[in-house]
Design an enzyme around this catalytic site. Structure first.
Site, PDB file in Angstrom:
ATOM      1  CB  SER A  40       6.308  -4.349   0.276  1.00 40.05           C
ATOM      2  OG  SER A  40       6.775  -5.154   1.527  1.00 40.05           O
ATOM      3  CB  VAL A  48     -11.645  -5.672  -0.184  1.00 39.05           C
ATOM      4  CG1 VAL A  48     -12.111  -6.878   1.111  1.00 39.05           C
ATOM      5  CG2 VAL A  48     -11.172  -4.727   0.426  1.00 39.05           C
ATOM      6  CE  LYS A  79     -21.782  -4.420  -9.796  1.00 39.20           C
ATOM      7  NZ  LYS A  79     -20.640  -3.637  -9.115  1.00 39.20           N
ATOM      8  CB  VAL A 186       9.711   2.214  -0.750  1.00 42.94           C
ATOM      9  CG1 VAL A 186      10.242   3.490  -0.684  1.00 42.94           C
ATOM     10  CG2 VAL A 186      10.175   1.687  -2.120  1.00 42.94           C
TER      11      VAL A 186
HETATM   12  C1  FAD Z   1     -14.133  -2.591   2.279  1.00 42.72           C
HETATM   13  C2  FAD Z   1     -13.671  -2.191   1.095  1.00 42.72           C
HETATM   14  C3  FAD Z   1     -14.611  -2.685   0.047  1.00 42.72           C
HETATM   15  C4  FAD Z   1     -14.290  -2.311  -1.389  1.00 42.72           C
HETATM   16  N1  FAD Z   1     -14.849  -2.827  -2.410  1.00 42.72           N
HETATM   17  C5  FAD Z   1     -14.727  -2.571  -3.836  1.00 42.72           C
HETATM   18  C6  FAD Z   1     -15.388  -2.902  -4.645  1.00 42.72           C
HETATM   19  O1  FAD Z   1     -16.493  -3.565  -4.761  1.00 42.72           O
HETATM   20  N2  FAD Z   1     -15.021  -2.389  -6.198  1.00 42.72           N
HETATM   21  C7  FAD Z   1     -13.949  -1.465  -6.269  1.00 42.72           C
HETATM   22  O2  FAD Z   1     -13.623  -1.121  -7.356  1.00 42.72           O
HETATM   23  N3  FAD Z   1     -13.112  -1.323  -5.222  1.00 42.72           N
HETATM   24  C8  FAD Z   1     -13.543  -1.511  -4.030  1.00 42.72           C
HETATM   25  N4  FAD Z   1     -12.788  -1.137  -2.942  1.00 42.72           N
HETATM   26  C9  FAD Z   1     -11.526  -0.698  -3.307  1.00 42.72           C
HETATM   27  C10 FAD Z   1     -10.504  -1.570  -3.775  1.00 42.72           C
HETATM   28  O3  FAD Z   1     -10.047  -2.353  -2.836  1.00 42.72           O
HETATM   29  C11 FAD Z   1      -8.967  -0.683  -3.924  1.00 42.72           C
HETATM   30  O4  FAD Z   1      -9.340   0.501  -4.899  1.00 42.72           O
HETATM   31  C12 FAD Z   1      -8.218  -1.642  -4.795  1.00 42.72           C
HETATM   32  O5  FAD Z   1      -8.018  -2.977  -4.174  1.00 42.72           O
HETATM   33  C13 FAD Z   1      -6.790  -0.924  -5.335  1.00 42.72           C
HETATM   34  O6  FAD Z   1      -6.198  -0.849  -3.943  1.00 42.72           O
HETATM   35  P1  FAD Z   1      -4.662  -0.342  -4.077  1.00 42.72           P
HETATM   36  O7  FAD Z   1      -4.104  -0.804  -5.065  1.00 42.72           O
HETATM   37  O8  FAD Z   1      -4.869   1.115  -4.084  1.00 42.72           O
HETATM   38  O9  FAD Z   1      -3.965  -0.513  -2.742  1.00 42.72           O
HETATM   39  P2  FAD Z   1      -3.435  -1.950  -1.984  1.00 42.72           P
HETATM   40  O10 FAD Z   1      -4.406  -3.115  -2.214  1.00 42.72           O
HETATM   41  O11 FAD Z   1      -3.439  -1.754  -0.608  1.00 42.72           O
HETATM   42  O12 FAD Z   1      -2.061  -2.152  -2.460  1.00 42.72           O
HETATM   43  C14 FAD Z   1      -1.002  -1.321  -1.921  1.00 42.72           C
HETATM   44  C15 FAD Z   1       0.466  -1.861  -2.457  1.00 42.72           C
HETATM   45  O13 FAD Z   1       1.394  -1.058  -2.167  1.00 42.72           O
HETATM   46  C16 FAD Z   1       2.525  -1.900  -1.671  1.00 42.72           C
HETATM   47  N5  FAD Z   1       3.567  -1.173  -0.817  1.00 42.72           N
HETATM   48  C17 FAD Z   1       2.865  -0.145   0.260  1.00 42.72           C
HETATM   49  N6  FAD Z   1       3.987   0.285   0.908  1.00 42.72           N
HETATM   50  C18 FAD Z   1       4.977  -0.162   0.381  1.00 42.72           C
HETATM   51  C19 FAD Z   1       6.243   0.099   0.515  1.00 42.72           C
HETATM   52  N7  FAD Z   1       6.687   1.025   1.493  1.00 42.72           N
HETATM   53  N8  FAD Z   1       7.329  -0.373  -0.329  1.00 42.72           N
HETATM   54  C20 FAD Z   1       6.740  -1.284  -1.255  1.00 42.72           C
HETATM   55  N9  FAD Z   1       5.706  -1.674  -1.565  1.00 42.72           N
HETATM   56  C21 FAD Z   1       4.523  -0.976  -0.689  1.00 42.72           C
HETATM   57  C22 FAD Z   1       1.937  -3.201  -1.106  1.00 42.72           C
HETATM   58  O14 FAD Z   1       2.904  -4.179  -1.011  1.00 42.72           O
HETATM   59  C23 FAD Z   1       0.662  -3.473  -2.060  1.00 42.72           C
HETATM   60  O15 FAD Z   1       1.313  -4.106  -3.160  1.00 42.72           O
HETATM   61  C24 FAD Z   1     -13.090  -1.453  -1.739  1.00 42.72           C
HETATM   62  C25 FAD Z   1     -12.302  -1.116  -0.528  1.00 42.72           C
HETATM   63  C26 FAD Z   1     -12.684  -1.356   0.735  1.00 42.72           C
HETATM   64  C27 FAD Z   1     -11.900  -0.834   1.912  1.00 42.72           C
END
Ligand code: FAD
Length: 503
Positions: A40, A48, A79, A186
């Site tokens: 999106s 993060v 690290k 989506v």
């Molecule tokens: C406080 C905190 C600290 C963290 N620290 C660490 C760390 O030190 N080390 C580590 O390994 N992990 C860490 N994590 C976890 C890490 O941030 C995530 O595992 C990682 O960033 C992957 O996120 P994601 O891709 O699953 O989700 P997101 O980054 O949230 O990405 C979601 C994606 O989906 C898309 N999307 C959502 N809905 C739609 C839709 N309807 N249509 C089209 N696109 C859509 C968005 O645009 C985005 O591109 C941490 C998490 C938190 C909360």
């Protein structure tokens, strides 16, 4: 579109989506799979997640990216482990390093196990882990963990990086591998009569069809949780934290290669050094402190009470979906679950999920294959959860209701209870970890460092002097050995500069 091709559609362009895209394109790009990723333009990434464990190096090697290509682009640093501060109030044990185990440690670890074991039996031997690992010395001397070619041992390490820049780097790399990018939101997920996902519908009315869908849409789990209604198992009764407040501060001039995790009143704070800034975050429980109070405490901890530097606040839920591969959908990243970030395990979980899924899918899509895959990934989640829960359960802090509730929490798993009972009974916990087949998740060295590092030993008054047999390892010899090994490594800053741009 060529109908003989298998169409894989990844929903989400956060780190999880791009790791999945790169691994799938690497393994399947020349095997008749067509991979696209939908992101999106309006919904951001979580932004993060800036610390990794050692398997990230294996991921970069697999997709064919060298450190000199990606690290400078992502302001990355090395690290070698995590330093835990103030998790324990026991004298001599207020700080310790959880190291990434390296081959040279195999010569000194037996001494740590021997001393630690006998200290639990009541002998006054040095049982603090920091004396026994090369990585502790690397942190002290601010060395980079990259071994020269003539150094005959393997060194394990992870990284710190800017998560937004890493996502962008991986997006460019995936494009080179043929991954199609679709910028769209989506709005609807349409199922077929068997309950499989038939297609995604975007806000502009575009249909995105696929044979296999990967849910990388973040915490909401738009495919796995919302459309397929896969149940979510909460870990909140053993992991209380559900909130974070995040700040960036100025870069260190001389960067030490470790994450620092400091326990505060209602949780803990991370400190992650990048080449251009330091990432800081306070992870806390909103059951025990409100957001404003937490931010004030954190600002005071960072010396930023008078600063107007903007903070970002986040909410998260801890737990996992019951199954990670459901119908024609695989969930990865935050959509499949999250264990709070104390040991920076989330990206490792993404990698493991995708790699094991590719293996299972290559064997043919069978119920047995799915079940084995789902059981394996869930077991990994639960084992990692228990290691994290242990940090809280054994903490000797008692300064707030938060720490008192953690220290007396009886809602821990039978597996963790058995490990703790084995340690308290003075047994060799390696046997217990092997019995439970847990050694594959956090190795026994990690468990021993956690329990010993937080000082879970008889009190000083209960200890008796060690006899000659007990004192068979001389600390001075170990110190000399570790310092000798450390002489092979360059200063961290020098190694980063050799890679290219440092800010
Ligand atoms: C406080 C905190 C600290 C963290 N620290 C660490 C760390 O030190 N080390 C580590 O390994 N992990 C860490 N994590 C976890 C890490 O941030 C995530 O595992 C990682 O960033 C992957 O996120 P994601 O891709 O699953 O989700 P997101 O980054 O949230 O990405 C979601 C994606 O989906 C898309 N999307 C959502 N809905 C739609 C839709 N309807 N249509 C089209 N696109 C859509 C968005 O645009 C985005 O591109 C941490 C998490 C938190 C909360």
């Amino acid at each position: 579109m060529n109908s003989s091709k298998k169409r894989v559609v990844i929903l989400g362009g956060g780190t999880a989506g791009w790791i999945a895209a790169n691994l799938m394109a690497t393994h399947w790009g020349d095997k008749g799979f067509e991979i696209s990723l939908v992101e999106s333009p309006d919904i951001g990434i979580i932004g993060v997640g800036e610390g990794s464990t050692p398997p990230l190096k294996g991921f970069m090697d697999t997709i064919g990216v060298s450190e000199s290509e990606w690290m400078p682009e992502c302001n990355a640093t090395y690290k070698v482990g995590i330093t835990f501060k103030d998790w324990s109030v026991k004298p001599g044990f207020t700080q310790y390093v959880h190291p990434f185990l390296c081959q040279p440690d195999h010569f000194s670890v037996p001494a740590f196990f021997h001393n630690s074991f006998l200290r639990r039996k009541g002998l006054d031997l040095e049982g603090h882990p920091d004396h026994f690992f090369l990585t502790t010395e690397m942190i002290k001397q601010k060395l980079a963990p990259v071994a020269p070619p003539n150094f005959p041992f393997e060194i394990n390490y992870g990284y710190h990086f800017d998560s937004g820049l890493l996502g962008q780097f991986l997006a460019r790399h995936a494009a080179k591998k043929g991954v199609q990018y679709i910028s769209a939101t989506v709005s609807e997920v349409v199922l077929d009569q068997q309950g499989n996902i038939a297609y995604l519908l975007t806000g502009e009315g575009q249909r995105i069809e696929g044979d296999l869908f990967v849910d990388a849409s973040g915490f909401k789990g738009q495919l796995i949780q919302q459309a397929l209604k896969e149940p979510f198992i909460s870990f909140a009764e053993s992991l209380f934290n559900d909130s974070a407040v995040v700040f960036a501060t100025d870069a260190d001039e001389d960067i030490a290669p470790h994450t620092v995790s400091t326990a505060l009143k209602y949780g803990w704070a991370w400190r992650i050094p990048l080449t251009n800034r330091v990432g800081n975050g306070y992870v806390y429980s909103s059951r025990f402190v409100d957001d404003d109070q937490a931010e004030t405490e954190f600002r005071a901890h960072l010396g930023l009470l008078d600063s107007d530097v903007a903070a970002r606040r986040l909410k998260f839920k801890v737990g996992r979906v019951q199954h990670h591969w459901v119908k024609n959908c695989l969930a990865v990243g935050l959509s499949q679950g999250f264990i709070e970030p104390l040991e920076a395990t989330a990206l490792d979980m993404v990698q493991e999920t995708v790699v094991r899924f590719i293996e299972a899918y290559n064997q043919g899509d069978s119920d047995a294959g799915r079940n084995a895959f789902n059981t394996r990934i869930s077991a990994r989640f639960d084992a990692v959860r228990d290691y994290i829960v242990c940090h809280y359960r054994i903490s000797s802090r008692a300064d707030t209701d938060y720490w008192l509730a953690n220290g007396s929490n009886e809602k821990i798993s039978p597996s963790l209870r058995a490990i703790l009972m084995s340690w308290m009974a003075g047994q060799n916990i390696t046997d217990e970890l092997e019995r439970q087949k847990l050694d594959a998740y956090f190795p026994n060295v990690s468990w021993n460092c956690l329990l010993a590092g937080k000082g879970i030993y008889p009190t000083r008054e209960q200890l008796k002097p060690g006899n000659e047999m007990a004192n068979q390892y001389k600390l001075e010899d170990i110190r000399r050995y570790i310092q000798g090994c450390a002489m092979n490594f360059k200063p961290h800053m020098q190694q980063l500069q050799a890679l290219g741009k440092t800010s």
